[in-house]
Motif scaffolding. Structure first.
Motif, PDB file in Angstrom:
ATOM      1  N   ASP A  93       0.828  -1.215   0.000  1.00  0.00           N
ATOM      2  CA  ASP A  93       0.000   0.000   0.000  1.00  0.00           C
ATOM      3  C   ASP A  93       0.857   1.258   0.000  1.00  0.00           C
ATOM      4  O   ASP A  93       0.541   2.241  -0.687  1.00  0.00           O
ATOM      5  CB  ASP A  93      -0.935   0.006   1.218  1.00  0.00           C
ATOM      6  N   ILE A  94       1.948   1.239   0.751  1.00  0.00           N
ATOM      7  CA  ILE A  94       2.840   2.408   0.807  1.00  0.00           C
ATOM      8  C   ILE A  94       3.487   2.647  -0.553  1.00  0.00           C
ATOM      9  O   ILE A  94       3.559   3.788  -1.034  1.00  0.00           O
ATOM     10  CB  ILE A  94       3.904   2.220   1.913  1.00  0.00           C
ATOM     11  N   ARG A  95       3.931   1.573  -1.190  1.00  0.00           N
ATOM     12  CA  ARG A  95       4.528   1.719  -2.525  1.00  0.00           C
ATOM     13  C   ARG A  95       3.496   2.222  -3.530  1.00  0.00           C
ATOM     14  O   ARG A  95       3.785   3.084  -4.376  1.00  0.00           O
ATOM     15  CB  ARG A  95       5.131   0.386  -2.989  1.00  0.00           C
ATOM     16  N   SER A  96       2.278   1.717  -3.425  1.00  0.00           N
ATOM     17  CA  SER A  96       1.207   2.164  -4.326  1.00  0.00           C
ATOM     18  C   SER A  96       0.913   3.643  -4.110  1.00  0.00           C
ATOM     19  O   SER A  96       0.741   4.405  -5.079  1.00  0.00           O
ATOM     20  CB  SER A  96      -0.063   1.350  -4.100  1.00  0.00           C
ATOM     21  N   ALA A  97       0.856   4.038  -2.863  1.00  0.00           N
ATOM     22  CA  ALA A  97       0.595   5.448  -2.559  1.00  0.00           C
ATOM     23  C   ALA A  97       1.730   6.323  -3.071  1.00  0.00           C
ATOM     24  O   ALA A  97       1.491   7.409  -3.620  1.00  0.00           O
ATOM     25  CB  ALA A  97       0.411   5.638  -1.056  1.00  0.00           C
ATOM     26  N   ALA A  98       2.946   5.868  -2.909  1.00  0.00           N
ATOM     27  CA  ALA A  98       4.091   6.638  -3.402  1.00  0.00           C
ATOM     28  C   ALA A  98       4.016   6.782  -4.921  1.00  0.00           C
ATOM     29  O   ALA A  98       4.281   7.857  -5.472  1.00  0.00           O
ATOM     30  CB  ALA A  98       5.394   5.963  -2.982  1.00  0.00           C
ATOM     31  N   THR A  99       3.640   5.707  -5.582  1.00  0.00           N
ATOM     32  CA  THR A  99       3.520   5.743  -7.041  1.00  0.00           C
ATOM     33  C   THR A  99       2.414   6.704  -7.468  1.00  0.00           C
ATOM     34  O   THR A  99       2.597   7.524  -8.378  1.00  0.00           O
ATOM     35  CB  THR A  99       3.250   4.324  -7.581  1.00  0.00           C
ATOM     36  N   ALA A 105       1.822  14.453  -9.206  1.00  0.00           N
ATOM     37  CA  ALA A 105       2.595  15.704  -9.173  1.00  0.00           C
ATOM     38  C   ALA A 105       2.858  16.167 -10.600  1.00  0.00           C
ATOM     39  O   ALA A 105       3.315  15.410 -11.455  1.00  0.00           O
ATOM     40  CB  ALA A 105       3.898  15.468  -8.426  1.00  0.00           C
ATOM     41  N   GLY A 106       2.534  17.426 -10.869  1.00  0.00           N
ATOM     42  CA  GLY A 106       2.700  17.942 -12.228  1.00  0.00           C
ATOM     43  C   GLY A 106       4.126  18.367 -12.514  1.00  0.00           C
ATOM     44  O   GLY A 106       4.626  18.189 -13.619  1.00  0.00           O
ATOM     45  N   ASP A 107       4.773  18.863 -11.591  1.00  0.00           N
ATOM     46  CA  ASP A 107       6.122  19.364 -11.792  1.00  0.00           C
ATOM     47  C   ASP A 107       7.096  18.202 -11.728  1.00  0.00           C
ATOM     48  O   ASP A 107       7.064  17.410 -10.780  1.00  0.00           O
ATOM     49  CB  ASP A 107       6.431  20.412 -10.724  1.00  0.00           C
ATOM     50  N   ALA A 108       7.962  18.087 -12.677  1.00  0.00           N
ATOM     51  CA  ALA A 108       8.906  16.961 -12.709  1.00  0.00           C
ATOM     52  C   ALA A 108       9.834  16.977 -11.508  1.00  0.00           C
ATOM     53  O   ALA A 108      10.093  15.933 -10.894  1.00  0.00           O
ATOM     54  CB  ALA A 108       9.712  17.005 -13.998  1.00  0.00           C
ATOM     55  N   ALA A 109      10.305  18.141 -11.113  1.00  0.00           N
ATOM     56  CA  ALA A 109      11.208  18.227  -9.959  1.00  0.00           C
ATOM     57  C   ALA A 109      10.453  17.911  -8.685  1.00  0.00           C
ATOM     58  O   ALA A 109      10.938  17.171  -7.813  1.00  0.00           O
ATOM     59  CB  ALA A 109      11.846  19.609  -9.887  1.00  0.00           C
ATOM     60  N   ALA A 110       9.252  18.474  -8.569  1.00  0.00           N
ATOM     61  CA  ALA A 110       8.436  18.206  -7.384  1.00  0.00           C
ATOM     62  C   ALA A 110       8.076  16.724  -7.335  1.00  0.00           C
ATOM     63  O   ALA A 110       8.035  16.116  -6.269  1.00  0.00           O
ATOM     64  CB  ALA A 110       7.190  19.075  -7.391  1.00  0.00           C
ATOM     65  N   CYS A 111       7.821  16.217  -8.522  1.00  0.00           N
ATOM     66  CA  CYS A 111       7.477  14.792  -8.610  1.00  0.00           C
ATOM     67  C   CYS A 111       8.627  13.930  -8.122  1.00  0.00           C
ATOM     68  O   CYS A 111       8.430  12.979  -7.369  1.00  0.00           O
ATOM     69  CB  CYS A 111       7.112  14.453 -10.050  1.00  0.00           C
ATOM     70  N   ARG A 112       9.860  14.284  -8.574  1.00  0.00           N
ATOM     71  CA  ARG A 112      11.032  13.502  -8.124  1.00  0.00           C
ATOM     72  C   ARG A 112      11.243  13.643  -6.621  1.00  0.00           C
ATOM     73  O   ARG A 112      11.492  12.668  -5.926  1.00  0.00           O
ATOM     74  CB  ARG A 112      12.275  13.933  -8.889  1.00  0.00           C
ATOM     75  N   ASP A 113      11.154  14.893  -6.137  1.00  0.00           N
ATOM     76  CA  ASP A 113      11.327  15.104  -4.689  1.00  0.00           C
ATOM     77  C   ASP A 113      10.274  14.347  -3.891  1.00  0.00           C
ATOM     78  O   ASP A 113      10.559  13.709  -2.868  1.00  0.00           O
ATOM     79  CB  ASP A 113      11.259  16.601  -4.358  1.00  0.00           C
ATOM     80  N   LEU A 114       9.027  14.446  -4.354  1.00  0.00           N
ATOM     81  CA  LEU A 114       7.936  13.768  -3.665  1.00  0.00           C
ATOM     82  C   LEU A 114       8.117  12.246  -3.712  1.00  0.00           C
ATOM     83  O   LEU A 114       7.913  11.554  -2.705  1.00  0.00           O
ATOM     84  CB  LEU A 114       6.613  14.178  -4.311  1.00  0.00           C
ATOM     85  N   ALA A 115       8.511  11.750  -4.862  1.00  0.00           N
ATOM     86  CA  ALA A 115       8.735  10.307  -4.999  1.00  0.00           C
ATOM     87  C   ALA A 115       9.887   9.857  -4.100  1.00  0.00           C
ATOM     88  O   ALA A 115       9.808   8.808  -3.445  1.00  0.00           O
ATOM     89  CB  ALA A 115       9.020   9.949  -6.452  1.00  0.00           C
ATOM     90  N   ASP A 116      10.950  10.652  -4.068  1.00  0.00           N
ATOM     91  CA  ASP A 116      12.091  10.315  -3.189  1.00  0.00           C
ATOM     92  C   ASP A 116      11.661  10.313  -1.731  1.00  0.00           C
ATOM     93  O   ASP A 116      12.029   9.428  -0.946  1.00  0.00           O
ATOM     94  CB  ASP A 116      13.245  11.297  -3.405  1.00  0.00           C
ATOM     95  N   HIS A 118       8.671   9.857  -0.568  1.00  0.00           N
ATOM     96  CA  HIS A 118       7.791   8.706  -0.340  1.00  0.00           C
ATOM     97  C   HIS A 118       8.583   7.406  -0.279  1.00  0.00           C
ATOM     98  O   HIS A 118       8.255   6.519   0.529  1.00  0.00           O
ATOM     99  CB  HIS A 118       6.704   8.632  -1.424  1.00  0.00           C
ATOM    100  N   GLN A 119       9.584   7.293  -1.100  1.00  0.00           N
ATOM    101  CA  GLN A 119      10.414   6.081  -1.056  1.00  0.00           C
ATOM    102  C   GLN A 119      11.149   5.987   0.271  1.00  0.00           C
ATOM    103  O   GLN A 119      11.235   4.904   0.876  1.00  0.00           O
ATOM    104  CB  GLN A 119      11.393   6.056  -2.224  1.00  0.00           C
ATOM    105  N   ARG A 120      11.707   7.120   0.720  1.00  0.00           N
ATOM    106  CA  ARG A 120      12.390   7.115   2.016  1.00  0.00           C
ATOM    107  C   ARG A 120      11.405   6.801   3.143  1.00  0.00           C
ATOM    108  O   ARG A 120      11.679   5.998   4.033  1.00  0.00           O
ATOM    109  CB  ARG A 120      13.077   8.458   2.265  1.00  0.00           C
ATOM    110  N   LEU A 121      10.234   7.454   3.079  1.00  0.00           N
ATOM    111  CA  LEU A 121       9.210   7.185   4.090  1.00  0.00           C
ATOM    112  C   LEU A 121       8.741   5.728   4.039  1.00  0.00           C
ATOM    113  O   LEU A 121       8.533   5.094   5.074  1.00  0.00           O
ATOM    114  CB  LEU A 121       8.016   8.125   3.902  1.00  0.00           C
TER     115      LEU A 121
END
Length: 164
Positions: A93-99, A105-116, A118-121
């Motif tokens: 579920d956590i991986r799905s939510a991160a995905t 996220a519309g912004d590619a940088a924000a998307c990467r930061d958010l994905a990172d 979420h992956q760390r979390l």
């Protein structure tokens, strides 16, 4: 000689009476000793039977205690298996939510930061959940061992009291 010849039958009779009395006393002593030996044997047999009964009770208590411990270990193992399945579901579920969050996220940088993030979390949460599950399992196992030892102490005390 007639006076001396009269004494011999009386002396023989007196000796015979003394011998009969002595024989009767010896027979009474032997009977008394036989009764004492028989009584001692009965006491020894009763003590042996009491000890055997105590040992049988101790063995039964020990077997029951071991059975309870085995059942508790099986229950705990089943609980750990269920916990592992729940942990795997949470990780998924956590991986799905991160995905999903990364896709939204519309912004590619924000998307990467958010994905990172979420992956760390997700990694932190998964590790924390796993550790908590292991700790819970250890505490449950320790509790079962304490319960087993308490049962063993109770069985041993009962045996000691019966033997004393």
């Amino acid at each position: 000689m007639t006076g001396a010849s009269r004494i011999w039958p009386w002396l023989a009779l007196a000796l015979a009476l003394l011998l009969a009395l002595k024989t009767q006393r010896l027979a009474k002593v032997e009977i008394s000793q036989s009764k004492a030996v028989a009584e001692q044997a009965q006491h020894a047999q009763a003590a042996t039977e009491k000890k055997a009964e105590a040992v049988v009770e101790h063995g039964s208590a020990q077997q029951e205690n071991t059975h309870d411990y085995t059942q508790e270990m099986a229950r705990l193992e089943a609980g750990r298996t269920a916990d592992a399945a729940r942990i795997a579901g949470l990780q998924h579920d956590i991986r799905s939510a991160a995905t999903r969050n990364a896709q939204l996220a519309g912004d590619a940088a924000a998307c990467r930061d958010l994905a990172d993030q979420h992956q760390r979390l997700a990694a932190l949460a998964a590790g924390g959940v796993g550790v908590v599950g292991q700790l819970v399992g250890l505490v449950e196992k320790r509790d079962a061992q304490v319960k087993l030892l308490r049962g063993q102490i109770t069985a041993d005390r009962a045996l000691i009291e019966q033997l004393n």
